[in-house]
Motif scaffolding. Sequence first.
Motif, PDB file in Angstrom:
ATOM      1  N   LEU A  40      -0.044   8.302  16.481  1.00 25.46           N
ATOM      2  CA  LEU A  40      -0.737   7.589  15.414  1.00 25.46           C
ATOM      3  C   LEU A  40      -1.549   6.452  16.017  1.00 25.46           C
ATOM      4  O   LEU A  40      -1.000   5.523  16.611  1.00 25.46           O
ATOM      5  CB  LEU A  40       0.258   7.029  14.394  1.00 25.46           C
ATOM      6  N   SER A  41      -2.861   6.519  15.848  1.00 18.57           N
ATOM      7  CA  SER A  41      -3.730   5.446  16.319  1.00 18.57           C
ATOM      8  C   SER A  41      -3.871   4.398  15.226  1.00 18.57           C
ATOM      9  O   SER A  41      -3.441   4.593  14.088  1.00 18.57           O
ATOM     10  CB  SER A  41      -5.113   6.009  16.691  1.00 18.57           C
ATOM     11  N   ASP A  42      -4.500   3.275  15.554  1.00 19.74           N
ATOM     12  CA  ASP A  42      -4.730   2.230  14.553  1.00 19.74           C
ATOM     13  C   ASP A  42      -5.607   2.746  13.416  1.00 19.74           C
ATOM     14  O   ASP A  42      -5.416   2.366  12.249  1.00 19.74           O
ATOM     15  CB  ASP A  42      -5.392   1.014  15.213  1.00 19.74           C
ATOM     16  N   GLU A  43      -6.541   3.621  13.721  1.00 22.60           N
ATOM     17  CA  GLU A  43      -7.400   4.190  12.683  1.00 22.60           C
ATOM     18  C   GLU A  43      -6.611   5.117  11.765  1.00 22.60           C
ATOM     19  O   GLU A  43      -6.858   5.151  10.550  1.00 22.60           O
ATOM     20  CB  GLU A  43      -8.571   4.948  13.334  1.00 22.60           C
ATOM     21  N   ASP A  44      -5.664   5.859  12.334  1.00 24.71           N
ATOM     22  CA  ASP A  44      -4.811   6.708  11.494  1.00 24.71           C
ATOM     23  C   ASP A  44      -4.024   5.857  10.504  1.00 24.71           C
ATOM     24  O   ASP A  44      -3.906   6.210   9.322  1.00 24.71           O
ATOM     25  CB  ASP A  44      -3.844   7.513  12.362  1.00 24.71           C
ATOM     26  N   LEU A  45      -3.484   4.760  10.968  1.00 25.30           N
ATOM     27  CA  LEU A  45      -2.697   3.894  10.099  1.00 25.30           C
ATOM     28  C   LEU A  45      -3.564   3.263   9.014  1.00 25.30           C
ATOM     29  O   LEU A  45      -3.117   3.066   7.879  1.00 25.30           O
ATOM     30  CB  LEU A  45      -2.014   2.801  10.934  1.00 25.30           C
ATOM     31  N   ARG A  46      -4.820   2.970   9.320  1.00 27.27           N
ATOM     32  CA  ARG A  46      -5.715   2.387   8.319  1.00 27.27           C
ATOM     33  C   ARG A  46      -6.108   3.415   7.279  1.00 27.27           C
ATOM     34  O   ARG A  46      -6.149   3.129   6.081  1.00 27.27           O
ATOM     35  CB  ARG A  46      -6.971   1.824   9.011  1.00 27.27           C
ATOM     36  N   ARG A  47      -6.395   4.634   7.724  1.00 23.12           N
ATOM     37  CA  ARG A  47      -6.846   5.688   6.810  1.00 23.12           C
ATOM     38  C   ARG A  47      -5.728   6.174   5.888  1.00 23.12           C
ATOM     39  O   ARG A  47      -6.011   6.781   4.853  1.00 23.12           O
ATOM     40  CB  ARG A  47      -7.403   6.866   7.607  1.00 23.12           C
ATOM     41  N   ALA A  48      -4.468   5.915   6.265  1.00 21.21           N
ATOM     42  CA  ALA A  48      -3.370   6.362   5.400  1.00 21.21           C
ATOM     43  C   ALA A  48      -3.493   5.726   4.024  1.00 21.21           C
ATOM     44  O   ALA A  48      -3.194   6.359   3.011  1.00 21.21           O
ATOM     45  CB  ALA A  48      -2.033   6.000   6.040  1.00 21.21           C
ATOM     46  N   ASN A  49      -3.960   4.463   3.920  1.00 17.67           N
ATOM     47  CA  ASN A  49      -4.196   3.786   2.646  1.00 17.67           C
ATOM     48  C   ASN A  49      -5.116   2.606   2.940  1.00 17.67           C
ATOM     49  O   ASN A  49      -4.647   1.484   3.161  1.00 17.67           O
ATOM     50  CB  ASN A  49      -2.880   3.314   2.032  1.00 17.67           C
ATOM     51  N   PRO A  50      -6.413   2.850   2.963  1.00 12.50           N
ATOM     52  CA  PRO A  50      -7.359   1.790   3.338  1.00 12.50           C
ATOM     53  C   PRO A  50      -7.249   0.554   2.454  1.00 12.50           C
ATOM     54  O   PRO A  50      -7.342  -0.579   2.937  1.00 12.50           O
ATOM     55  CB  PRO A  50      -8.732   2.469   3.179  1.00 12.50           C
ATOM     56  N   GLU A  51      -7.060   0.763   1.128  1.00 10.10           N
ATOM     57  CA  GLU A  51      -7.004  -0.370   0.219  1.00 10.10           C
ATOM     58  C   GLU A  51      -5.778  -1.233   0.485  1.00 10.10           C
ATOM     59  O   GLU A  51      -5.859  -2.467   0.472  1.00 10.10           O
ATOM     60  CB  GLU A  51      -6.987   0.119  -1.230  1.00 10.10           C
ATOM     61  N   ALA A  52      -4.610  -0.610   0.747  1.00  7.04           N
ATOM     62  CA  ALA A  52      -3.376  -1.361   0.978  1.00  7.04           C
ATOM     63  C   ALA A  52      -3.446  -2.170   2.259  1.00  7.04           C
ATOM     64  O   ALA A  52      -2.884  -3.263   2.348  1.00  7.04           O
ATOM     65  CB  ALA A  52      -2.190  -0.405   1.024  1.00  7.04           C
ATOM     66  N   THR A  53      -4.135  -1.653   3.266  1.00  3.05           N
ATOM     67  CA  THR A  53      -4.186  -2.346   4.554  1.00  3.05           C
ATOM     68  C   THR A  53      -5.205  -3.463   4.578  1.00  3.05           C
ATOM     69  O   THR A  53      -5.223  -4.268   5.511  1.00  3.05           O
ATOM     70  CB  THR A  53      -4.519  -1.350   5.676  1.00  3.05           C
ATOM     71  N   GLN A  54      -6.067  -3.538   3.561  1.00  2.00           N
ATOM     72  CA  GLN A  54      -7.125  -4.542   3.570  1.00  2.00           C
ATOM     73  C   GLN A  54      -7.101  -5.444   2.344  1.00  2.00           C
ATOM     74  O   GLN A  54      -8.007  -6.264   2.164  1.00  2.00           O
ATOM     75  CB  GLN A  54      -8.502  -3.843   3.651  1.00  2.00           C
ATOM     76  N   THR A  55      -6.062  -5.316   1.512  1.00  2.91           N
ATOM     77  CA  THR A  55      -6.040  -6.063   0.254  1.00  2.91           C
ATOM     78  C   THR A  55      -4.688  -6.730   0.034  1.00  2.91           C
ATOM     79  O   THR A  55      -3.634  -6.124   0.285  1.00  2.91           O
ATOM     80  CB  THR A  55      -6.337  -5.136  -0.934  1.00  2.91           C
ATOM     81  N   ILE A  56      -4.762  -7.968  -0.431  1.00  2.00           N
ATOM     82  CA  ILE A  56      -3.571  -8.662  -0.941  1.00  2.00           C
ATOM     83  C   ILE A  56      -3.617  -8.480  -2.446  1.00  2.00           C
ATOM     84  O   ILE A  56      -4.369  -9.159  -3.142  1.00  2.00           O
ATOM     85  CB  ILE A  56      -3.586 -10.148  -0.549  1.00  2.00           C
ATOM     86  N   ASP A  57      -2.832  -7.539  -2.948  1.00  2.00           N
ATOM     87  CA  ASP A  57      -2.925  -7.128  -4.344  1.00  2.00           C
ATOM     88  C   ASP A  57      -1.914  -7.902  -5.187  1.00  2.00           C
ATOM     89  O   ASP A  57      -0.704  -7.669  -5.102  1.00  2.00           O
ATOM     90  CB  ASP A  57      -2.666  -5.622  -4.438  1.00  2.00           C
ATOM     91  N   ILE A  58      -2.398  -8.851  -5.987  1.00  2.00           N
ATOM     92  CA  ILE A  58      -1.523  -9.620  -6.877  1.00  2.00           C
ATOM     93  C   ILE A  58      -1.101  -8.722  -8.038  1.00  2.00           C
ATOM     94  O   ILE A  58      -1.950  -8.184  -8.764  1.00  2.00           O
ATOM     95  CB  ILE A  58      -2.220 -10.882  -7.399  1.00  2.00           C
ATOM     96  N   ILE A  59       0.215  -8.557  -8.224  1.00  2.00           N
ATOM     97  CA  ILE A  59       0.729  -7.668  -9.261  1.00  2.00           C
ATOM     98  C   ILE A  59       1.388  -8.429 -10.406  1.00  2.00           C
ATOM     99  O   ILE A  59       1.636  -7.853 -11.459  1.00  2.00           O
ATOM    100  CB  ILE A  59       1.730  -6.655  -8.665  1.00  2.00           C
ATOM    101  N   ALA A  60       1.700  -9.720 -10.222  1.00  2.00           N
ATOM    102  CA  ALA A  60       2.327 -10.502 -11.291  1.00  2.00           C
ATOM    103  C   ALA A  60       2.280 -11.975 -10.937  1.00  2.00           C
ATOM    104  O   ALA A  60       2.080 -12.359  -9.769  1.00  2.00           O
ATOM    105  CB  ALA A  60       3.774 -10.052 -11.510  1.00  2.00           C
ATOM    106  N   PHE A  61       2.473 -12.811 -11.963  1.00  2.00           N
ATOM    107  CA  PHE A  61       2.621 -14.250 -11.777  1.00  2.00           C
ATOM    108  C   PHE A  61       3.978 -14.648 -12.357  1.00  2.00           C
ATOM    109  O   PHE A  61       4.314 -14.265 -13.488  1.00  2.00           O
ATOM    110  CB  PHE A  61       1.495 -15.020 -12.459  1.00  2.00           C
ATOM    111  N   VAL A  62       4.747 -15.421 -11.615  1.00  2.00           N
ATOM    112  CA  VAL A  62       6.088 -15.817 -12.055  1.00  2.00           C
ATOM    113  C   VAL A  62       6.292 -17.304 -11.770  1.00  2.00           C
ATOM    114  O   VAL A  62       5.540 -17.923 -10.994  1.00  2.00           O
ATOM    115  CB  VAL A  62       7.192 -14.996 -11.328  1.00  2.00           C
TER     116      VAL A  62
END
Length: 364
Positions: free
Chosen positions: A75-97
């Motif tokens: 697994l290269s770094d590109e393979d790991l990125r392509r597995a889920n490009p959005e997850a590897t490049q985004t801090i996804d806020i899912i809730a506020f507590v």
Amino acid sequence: MARSMWKGAISFGLVHIPVEMYPAASDQGLDLSMLDRRDFAPIGFKRYNKATGKEVSWDDIVKGYEYSDGEYVVLSDEDLRRANPEATQTIDIIAFVNAEQVPLIYYEQPYYLAPGKGGDKVYALLRETLRDVGKIGIANVVIRVKQHLAALVCVGDTIVLNTLRYPDEIRPTDELKIPAADAKAAQVTEKELQMARALVEGMSEKWKPQQYHDTYREDVMALIKKKIAANQTKTLTEPEPEEEKPAKSNVIDLVSLLQASLGKKPAKAAAADDDDDDEPPPSRKSRKPAKDDGDTDKDTGNRPPPRARKAPSHAATHASAKRTTAAKSAATKTATKTAAKKTAARAAAIPAAKAAPARRRKAA
């Protein structure tokens, strides 16, 4: 300026905030090297090929997943990125507590988030919103090859991303012997609670992080300088034999400990001090009699009779004082028969040669 370790964006609804991630903490521990104790040469580690035994440089190293014994998927770094490009490049806020709803045991590692190019306004918008509502954002983020749960917290003018542990990463406390709130052995009295509260109040102060520092590291560095000055850089200090410590009682007087912590005398000691102040001096009769220094005439009046004797105290001491001069004293001529019988028993050890003249004088 430190180099960013991650670049991406915070996903806030339909808003994307370009950010760069920087480490927020640094390890200030002692950097100790491993040495060979035989010649004190430093120990090195090599990355080597387990098949050939030859050393491998970083440029020739790739990652792989072992799917069966000895078989790997590369697994290269590109393979790991392509597995889920959005997850590897985004801090996804899912809730506020509310921040107090997240126990401190979940917090793991802090990172600074700085706005990327053109992201100042939306960065400030999220920051001021967090301040205004008094909440923290819970988000998902992938760092390296692991997805983390994270908390976005407003600290001053900076948004801090603090990775959180997942619930299954927190070990349960079932096997620990934690006293229950209603356990009899852990019952706390109202007096103990009040004194503990007073101690906490007395030690309370404003949070000033600048006043705290690693004193142990400073002590070790002072020891290092001392060994250098004494030319003991190659001296190994062996541990001393441990002394056996006396067994401690399991009974703890919390009140005394709390009072001592508050700078007061323990209750028992204070009561003893008060009793000592009010108690009158002991009478002369209760004192231990002084040793006989030979001055019998001065001390016999206060001396109690010997326990082995049954005669009255005055008669015993009088007979003891006059025993050596009884033959010459005129008082023995008027002694009663009862006194003669009592003194005869004590004089049984006197040689018969001395007793005979005394009987002749009494008869005369």
